[in-house]
Design a protein around this motif. Structure first.
Motif, PDB file in Angstrom:
ATOM      1  N   ARG A   1       0.828  -1.208   0.000  1.00  0.00           N
ATOM      2  CA  ARG A   1       0.000   0.000   0.000  1.00  0.00           C
ATOM      3  C   ARG A   1       0.863   1.259   0.000  1.00  0.00           C
ATOM      4  O   ARG A   1       0.526   2.251  -0.650  1.00  0.00           O
ATOM      5  N   GLN A   2       1.988   1.213   0.727  1.00  0.00           N
ATOM      6  CA  GLN A   2       2.882   2.371   0.746  1.00  0.00           C
ATOM      7  C   GLN A   2       3.467   2.654  -0.628  1.00  0.00           C
ATOM      8  O   GLN A   2       3.723   3.812  -0.974  1.00  0.00           O
ATOM      9  N   LYS A   3       3.671   1.608  -1.407  1.00  0.00           N
ATOM     10  CA  LYS A   3       4.245   1.765  -2.740  1.00  0.00           C
ATOM     11  C   LYS A   3       3.176   1.965  -3.810  1.00  0.00           C
ATOM     12  O   LYS A   3       3.467   1.950  -5.010  1.00  0.00           O
ATOM     13  N   GLY A   4       1.938   2.123  -3.371  1.00  0.00           N
ATOM     14  CA  GLY A   4       0.872   2.443  -4.303  1.00  0.00           C
ATOM     15  C   GLY A   4       0.233   1.268  -5.011  1.00  0.00           C
ATOM     16  O   GLY A   4      -0.523   1.458  -5.965  1.00  0.00           O
ATOM     17  N   VAL A   5       0.519   0.054  -4.582  1.00  0.00           N
ATOM     18  CA  VAL A   5      -0.105  -1.125  -5.187  1.00  0.00           C
ATOM     19  C   VAL A   5      -1.506  -1.286  -4.608  1.00  0.00           C
ATOM     20  O   VAL A   5      -1.670  -1.538  -3.415  1.00  0.00           O
ATOM     21  N   ARG A   6      -2.527  -1.131  -5.445  1.00  0.00           N
ATOM     22  CA  ARG A   6      -3.914  -1.157  -4.984  1.00  0.00           C
ATOM     23  C   ARG A   6      -4.604  -2.488  -5.242  1.00  0.00           C
ATOM     24  O   ARG A   6      -5.822  -2.610  -5.097  1.00  0.00           O
ATOM     25  N   THR A   7      -3.868  -3.511  -5.631  1.00  0.00           N
ATOM     26  CA  THR A   7      -4.461  -4.822  -5.874  1.00  0.00           C
ATOM     27  C   THR A   7      -5.260  -5.258  -4.653  1.00  0.00           C
ATOM     28  O   THR A   7      -4.750  -5.208  -3.529  1.00  0.00           O
ATOM     29  N   PRO A   8      -6.526  -5.670  -4.837  1.00  0.00           N
ATOM     30  CA  PRO A   8      -7.322  -6.105  -3.685  1.00  0.00           C
ATOM     31  C   PRO A   8      -6.689  -7.311  -2.996  1.00  0.00           C
ATOM     32  O   PRO A   8      -6.109  -8.185  -3.653  1.00  0.00           O
ATOM     33  N   VAL A   9      -6.807  -7.341  -1.667  1.00  0.00           N
ATOM     34  CA  VAL A   9      -6.183  -8.396  -0.859  1.00  0.00           C
ATOM     35  C   VAL A   9      -7.201  -9.008   0.083  1.00  0.00           C
ATOM     36  O   VAL A   9      -7.921  -8.303   0.790  1.00  0.00           O
ATOM     37  N   ILE A  10      -7.258 -10.341   0.075  1.00  0.00           N
ATOM     38  CA  ILE A  10      -8.025 -11.090   1.074  1.00  0.00           C
ATOM     39  C   ILE A  10      -7.018 -11.726   2.018  1.00  0.00           C
ATOM     40  O   ILE A  10      -6.156 -12.487   1.580  1.00  0.00           O
ATOM     41  N   ILE A  11      -7.096 -11.392   3.313  1.00  0.00           N
ATOM     42  CA  ILE A  11      -6.156 -11.982   4.262  1.00  0.00           C
ATOM     43  C   ILE A  11      -6.751 -13.257   4.871  1.00  0.00           C
ATOM     44  O   ILE A  11      -7.974 -13.389   5.009  1.00  0.00           O
ATOM     45  N   LEU A  12      -5.859 -14.183   5.220  1.00  0.00           N
ATOM     46  CA  LEU A  12      -6.244 -15.426   5.880  1.00  0.00           C
ATOM     47  C   LEU A  12      -5.777 -15.360   7.325  1.00  0.00           C
ATOM     48  O   LEU A  12      -4.608 -15.077   7.587  1.00  0.00           O
ATOM     49  N   THR A  13      -6.682 -15.613   8.254  1.00  0.00           N
ATOM     50  CA  THR A  13      -6.335 -15.495   9.663  1.00  0.00           C
ATOM     51  C   THR A  13      -6.967 -16.624  10.467  1.00  0.00           C
ATOM     52  O   THR A  13      -7.920 -17.276  10.005  1.00  0.00           O
ATOM     53  N   ALA A  14      -6.434 -16.863  11.660  1.00  0.00           N
ATOM     54  CA  ALA A  14      -6.958 -17.925  12.516  1.00  0.00           C
ATOM     55  C   ALA A  14      -8.335 -17.548  13.043  1.00  0.00           C
ATOM     56  O   ALA A  14      -8.657 -16.375  13.220  1.00  0.00           O
ATOM     57  N   ARG A  15      -9.161 -18.535  13.279  1.00  0.00           N
ATOM     58  CA  ARG A  15     -10.497 -18.287  13.792  1.00  0.00           C
ATOM     59  C   ARG A  15     -10.422 -17.583  15.147  1.00  0.00           C
ATOM     60  O   ARG A  15      -9.567 -17.867  15.963  1.00  0.00           O
ATOM     61  N   ASN A  16     -11.332 -16.633  15.342  1.00  0.00           N
ATOM     62  CA  ASN A  16     -11.445 -15.865  16.587  1.00  0.00           C
ATOM     63  C   ASN A  16     -10.277 -14.904  16.818  1.00  0.00           C
ATOM     64  O   ASN A  16     -10.144 -14.345  17.896  1.00  0.00           O
ATOM     65  N   ALA A  17      -9.419 -14.727  15.809  1.00  0.00           N
ATOM     66  CA  ALA A  17      -8.301 -13.787  15.951  1.00  0.00           C
ATOM     67  C   ALA A  17      -8.771 -12.402  15.514  1.00  0.00           C
ATOM     68  O   ALA A  17      -8.361 -11.879  14.471  1.00  0.00           O
ATOM     69  N   GLU A  18      -9.640 -11.787  16.315  1.00  0.00           N
ATOM     70  CA  GLU A  18     -10.236 -10.507  15.929  1.00  0.00           C
ATOM     71  C   GLU A  18      -9.178  -9.429  15.747  1.00  0.00           C
ATOM     72  O   GLU A  18      -9.281  -8.608  14.845  1.00  0.00           O
TER      73      GLU A  18
ATOM     74  N   GLU B   1      -6.187  -9.687  14.684  1.00  0.00           N
ATOM     75  CA  GLU B   1      -5.541  -9.834  13.385  1.00  0.00           C
ATOM     76  C   GLU B   1      -6.420  -9.270  12.280  1.00  0.00           C
ATOM     77  O   GLU B   1      -5.937  -8.635  11.347  1.00  0.00           O
ATOM     78  N   VAL B   2      -7.717  -9.516  12.375  1.00  0.00           N
ATOM     79  CA  VAL B   2      -8.649  -8.999  11.378  1.00  0.00           C
ATOM     80  C   VAL B   2      -8.618  -7.476  11.377  1.00  0.00           C
ATOM     81  O   VAL B   2      -8.530  -6.834  10.325  1.00  0.00           O
ATOM     82  N   VAL B   3      -8.687  -6.888  12.579  1.00  0.00           N
ATOM     83  CA  VAL B   3      -8.679  -5.429  12.702  1.00  0.00           C
ATOM     84  C   VAL B   3      -7.394  -4.848  12.128  1.00  0.00           C
ATOM     85  O   VAL B   3      -7.426  -3.871  11.362  1.00  0.00           O
ATOM     86  N   GLN B   4      -6.265  -5.436  12.493  1.00  0.00           N
ATOM     87  CA  GLN B   4      -4.990  -4.947  11.986  1.00  0.00           C
ATOM     88  C   GLN B   4      -4.893  -5.098  10.470  1.00  0.00           C
ATOM     89  O   GLN B   4      -4.366  -4.223   9.779  1.00  0.00           O
TER      90      GLN B   4
END
Length: 243
Positions: free
Chosen positions: A69-86, A88-91
């Protein structure tokens, strides 16, 4: 043209699952296991979507997302995170992720989320093209200037850097100063009716937006209406100017 998806995931079983099902659904898929390699590939080659695990060797998902994002790459991103790791989702959302999935997840959910993000991205591109063809317009709220077609915000004569979704939240509120906007309305307008994330996504973006507008607390404020949503409070009347 076949959409290209970059998967950055170091767990072999999950990487194979993602690659197989996405390929079967008609996507062109590239899988990378190392964080640093994934970042370089995301920088060097164009992709329509990135599926990004957060726990990676070499460079973790947060670092990759932040640098892209800092380098201007706007490609959409889906992150994968552990269940109940709220947290991580927020960050992840704060770092610029477009959506998230919690492990374990079903194939049907995976494909639905990928399709939804790609549709939203295409819709945003078409909207940007339409806006670019229109005359420049600005919404003035106190010391805040919002340029809808440029995705630019000026506050106290200083440019404020906002992520696309932060800008869209601000724009929607700025178009209705003094009126309460529900979280559901913000979710549907900014993220779309087919977005799978919860209202926490809206709250995270509003919280980040508030911090970036703090320098103008006397002029512009985003007020929380408990159990309902948000409204933009302004000291001066809104003006719409066409240049």
């Amino acid at each position: 043209m076949t959409p290209k998806i970059l998967v950055i995931e170091d767990e072999p079983t999950l990487a194979r699952l993602l690659s197989y099902n996405l390929t079967q659904d008609g996507y062109e898929v590239k899988v990378v296991e190392h964080g640093g390699e994934g970042f370089q590939l995301a920088m060097q080659q164009a992709h329509d979507l990135i599926i990004l695990d957060l726990m990676l060797p070499g460079m973790n998902g947060f670092e990759i997302l932040t640098k892209l994002r800092q380098k201007g790459v706007r490609t959409p991103v889906i992150i994968l995170t552990a269940r109940n790791a709220e947290e991580e989702v927020v960050q992840g959302l704060k770092h610029g992720a477009d959506d998230y999935m919690t492990k374990p997840f079903g194939v049907a959910e995976l494909l639905a989320r990928v399709s939804a993000v790609l549709r939203r991205t295409k819709s945003d591109e078409l909207m940007s093209d339409d806006l670019a063809k229109s005359n420049d317009k600005v919404i003035i709220i106190g010391d805040l200037y919002v340029y809808p077609e440029k995705y630019e915000v000026i506050l106290h004569n200083t440019s404020i850097s906002l992520r696309p979704k932060e800008f869209e939240v601000l724009l929607y509120l700025a178009q209705r100063p003094g009126f309460v906007v529900s979280r559901d309305d913000l979710m549907n307008i900014v993220w779309g009716f087919d977005y799978f994330g919860g209202q926490r996504t809206v709250d995270v973006h509003v919280s980040s937006l508030r911090k970036k507008l703090e320098m103008s607390q006397q002029s512009v404020q985003i007020e929380s209406i408990r159990g309902v949503g948000y409204k933009l409070i302004v000291q001066n009347q809104v003006k719409r100017v066409t240049e």
